[in-house]
Design a protein around this motif. Structure first.
Motif, PDB file in Angstrom:
ATOM      1  N   THR A 185      13.190 -19.693  16.269  1.00  0.00           N
ATOM      2  CA  THR A 185      14.444 -19.454  16.987  1.00  0.00           C
ATOM      3  C   THR A 185      14.150 -18.628  18.234  1.00  0.00           C
ATOM      4  OG1 THR A 185      15.365 -19.152  14.781  1.00  0.00           O
ATOM      5  CG2 THR A 185      16.835 -18.701  16.640  1.00  0.00           C
ATOM      6  N   PRO A 186      14.458 -19.157  19.424  1.00  0.00           N
ATOM      7  CA  PRO A 186      14.197 -18.373  20.634  1.00  0.00           C
ATOM      8  C   PRO A 186      14.898 -17.014  20.546  1.00  0.00           C
ATOM      9  CG  PRO A 186      14.853 -20.625  21.189  1.00  0.00           C
ATOM     10  CD  PRO A 186      15.083 -20.464  19.717  1.00  0.00           C
ATOM     11  N   GLY A 187      14.170 -15.991  20.948  1.00  0.00           N
ATOM     12  CA  GLY A 187      14.760 -14.655  20.887  1.00  0.00           C
ATOM     13  C   GLY A 187      14.248 -13.844  19.695  1.00  0.00           C
ATOM     14  N   SER A 188      13.863 -14.545  18.603  1.00  0.00           N
ATOM     15  CA  SER A 188      13.243 -13.826  17.480  1.00  0.00           C
ATOM     16  C   SER A 188      11.836 -13.409  17.897  1.00  0.00           C
ATOM     17  CB  SER A 188      13.144 -14.734  16.253  1.00  0.00           C
ATOM     18  OG  SER A 188      14.417 -15.205  15.892  1.00  0.00           O
ATOM     19  N   PRO A 189      11.268 -12.379  17.234  1.00  0.00           N
ATOM     20  CA  PRO A 189       9.920 -11.966  17.618  1.00  0.00           C
ATOM     21  C   PRO A 189       8.876 -12.982  17.151  1.00  0.00           C
ATOM     22  CG  PRO A 189      10.727 -10.633  15.782  1.00  0.00           C
ATOM     23  CD  PRO A 189      11.860 -11.528  16.198  1.00  0.00           C
ATOM     24  N   PRO A 190       7.790 -13.130  17.912  1.00  0.00           N
ATOM     25  CA  PRO A 190       6.724 -14.033  17.491  1.00  0.00           C
ATOM     26  C   PRO A 190       5.961 -13.430  16.311  1.00  0.00           C
ATOM     27  CG  PRO A 190       6.046 -12.854  19.453  1.00  0.00           C
ATOM     28  CD  PRO A 190       7.469 -12.430  19.169  1.00  0.00           C
ATOM     29  N   LYS A 191       5.247 -14.271  15.566  1.00  0.00           N
ATOM     30  CA  LYS A 191       4.422 -13.774  14.460  1.00  0.00           C
ATOM     31  C   LYS A 191       3.013 -13.515  14.975  1.00  0.00           C
ATOM     32  CE  LYS A 191       2.683 -16.409  11.013  1.00  0.00           C
ATOM     33  NZ  LYS A 191       2.645 -17.245   9.808  1.00  0.00           N
ATOM     34  N   LEU A 192       2.504 -12.308  14.738  1.00  0.00           N
ATOM     35  CA  LEU A 192       1.160 -11.953  15.185  1.00  0.00           C
ATOM     36  C   LEU A 192       0.221 -11.858  13.983  1.00  0.00           C
ATOM     37  CD1 LEU A 192      -0.565 -10.820  17.677  1.00  0.00           C
ATOM     38  CD2 LEU A 192      -0.093  -8.587  16.670  1.00  0.00           C
ATOM     39  N   GLU A 193      -0.926 -12.525  14.059  1.00  0.00           N
ATOM     40  CA  GLU A 193      -1.930 -12.440  12.991  1.00  0.00           C
ATOM     41  C   GLU A 193      -3.287 -12.152  13.602  1.00  0.00           C
ATOM     42  OE1 GLU A 193      -1.432 -15.761   9.722  1.00  0.00           O
ATOM     43  OE2 GLU A 193      -0.735 -16.492  11.679  1.00  0.00           O
ATOM     44  N   LYS A 194      -4.070 -11.321  12.898  1.00  0.00           N
ATOM     45  CA  LYS A 194      -5.458 -11.069  13.305  1.00  0.00           C
ATOM     46  C   LYS A 194      -6.361 -11.401  12.141  1.00  0.00           C
ATOM     47  CE  LYS A 194      -4.253  -7.180  16.346  1.00  0.00           C
ATOM     48  NZ  LYS A 194      -4.477  -5.737  16.601  1.00  0.00           N
ATOM     49  N   LYS A 195      -7.440 -12.133  12.422  1.00  0.00           N
ATOM     50  CA  LYS A 195      -8.407 -12.493  11.382  1.00  0.00           C
ATOM     51  C   LYS A 195      -9.794 -12.263  11.952  1.00  0.00           C
ATOM     52  CE  LYS A 195      -6.110 -14.670   7.980  1.00  0.00           C
ATOM     53  NZ  LYS A 195      -6.240 -14.321   6.549  1.00  0.00           N
ATOM     54  N   VAL A 196     -10.669 -11.733  11.146  1.00  0.00           N
ATOM     55  CA  VAL A 196     -12.055 -11.598  11.598  1.00  0.00           C
ATOM     56  C   VAL A 196     -12.902 -12.690  10.962  1.00  0.00           C
ATOM     57  CG1 VAL A 196     -14.113 -10.133  11.618  1.00  0.00           C
ATOM     58  CG2 VAL A 196     -11.841  -9.119  12.002  1.00  0.00           C
ATOM     59  N   MET A 197     -13.517 -13.521  11.803  1.00  0.00           N
ATOM     60  CA  MET A 197     -14.522 -14.462  11.300  1.00  0.00           C
ATOM     61  C   MET A 197     -15.836 -13.681  11.226  1.00  0.00           C
ATOM     62  SD  MET A 197     -13.736 -18.231  12.845  1.00  0.00           S
ATOM     63  CE  MET A 197     -14.506 -18.929  11.348  1.00  0.00           C
ATOM     64  N   GLY A 198     -16.414 -13.626  10.034  1.00  0.00           N
ATOM     65  CA  GLY A 198     -17.640 -12.877   9.834  1.00  0.00           C
ATOM     66  C   GLY A 198     -18.143 -13.086   8.427  1.00  0.00           C
TER      67      GLY A 198
END
Lengths: 191, 191
Positions: B93-106
């Motif tokens: 839904t425009p206006g809602s916050p985006p989802k942020l994800e961080k992953k470490v490939m290692g």
């Protein structure tokens, strides 16, 4: 001194990646199956998952797979270790000899080892650990770090109906009773 | 004493794998492009190669990519090294916050690092080397072995028309002017 991070020991890889014994030999886990489908160009347009992904592991206790073929194409990608891939391409004309190729997936690029291996549609494939690495595994301190861990991405996605195990009869037919088939009989399922 | 085989030095990887600078940052080489085509489920059935494959490398000199998006899905597979992937999923839904994800490939599975990372269709993606690894690269003897080498398999295959770079304007729109976009502005092409 803490143990080296590389290669990750098999006793860590198997539980962390939730690997199970594979009917071809070795260990595996399916990690992705795309929900979108496409008509497979390799099976007359029948619908298949867009792509599937597995981990595949050989260890000193599960040191080779057996010959099998997939109608889809497979990209093999090396994480760690080393293994020899043996590929037999059936002849275009029955009665001609099959094409045999051997490739080592491994980190020694300057020695011709490869980090990626594409196996196209319709090729008999088998992989095995190399004698030098199996010798190293005789040392109990090294054994847990001898093996070969790869990712396979199959496109279109894997389906058992696109898969076949090589039989002893089919192997002998490929080599037209020339005796060359003997070298590979040990790598035929139930062979 | 011979130098360790792992990790393969960047100065070996780049020429042996014939890598070139990538417009997203880093180095790459396309290694496979399937000649068979399929209707892409992600672009209304437009024909695309079944799948394509590249190598992608970050080094201390090319230590991050910039945010970009692909309509196809991509399986990332780690060969060696370590990198953080930052993924921003646009809101439904425009206006809602985006989802942020961080992953470490290692390789440190027990610390939550991963050997495979699937990025689905339509996600903003960026990768970068980690501060600890960049610090290690300050040592000239270690620098050539700091980096992250992966294989990316894209399905259906990569096409520039399915690809977009994130712009500064689009980044600010995603975060609705909340100021959170500032952290990521350095990772926008020409940002």
């Amino acid at each position: 001194m803490s143990p080296p991070l590389y290669p990750i020991p098999n006793s860590t890889v198997i539980p962390e990646l939730r690997l199970q014994k594979h009917p071809e030999g070795g260990y595996f886990a399916e990690t992705d199956r795309q929900s979108e489908t496409v008509p497979s160009p390799f099976v007359g347009g029948a619908p298949r998952s867009l792509a599937t992904t597995i981990y595949y592991l050989l260890t000193p206790d599960e040191k080779n797979g057996v010959f099998h073929m997939n109608k889809s194409a497979t990209m093999h990608v090396l994480h760690q270790g080393r293994a020899e891939y043996v590929l037999i391409t059936p002849p275009a004309t029955p009665g001609s000899p099959p094409k045999l190729e051997k490739k080592v997936m491994g980190p020694n690029l300057q020695a011709g080892e490869v980090l990626q291996l594409l196996v196209p549609s319709g090729i008999w494939k088998m992989s095995r650990l190399l004698p030098d690495d199996l010798s190293a595994a005789a040392d109990p301190e090294k054994r847990d770090r001898v093996g070969c861990l790869i990712t396979e991405v199959v496109f279109p996605g894997f389906a058992w109906e696109d898969h076949a195990f090589l039989t002893r009869t089919e192997l002998e037919k490929l080599y037209g009773g020339s005796g060359e088939s003997k070298e590979w009989a040990a790598y035929v399922k139930n062979g």
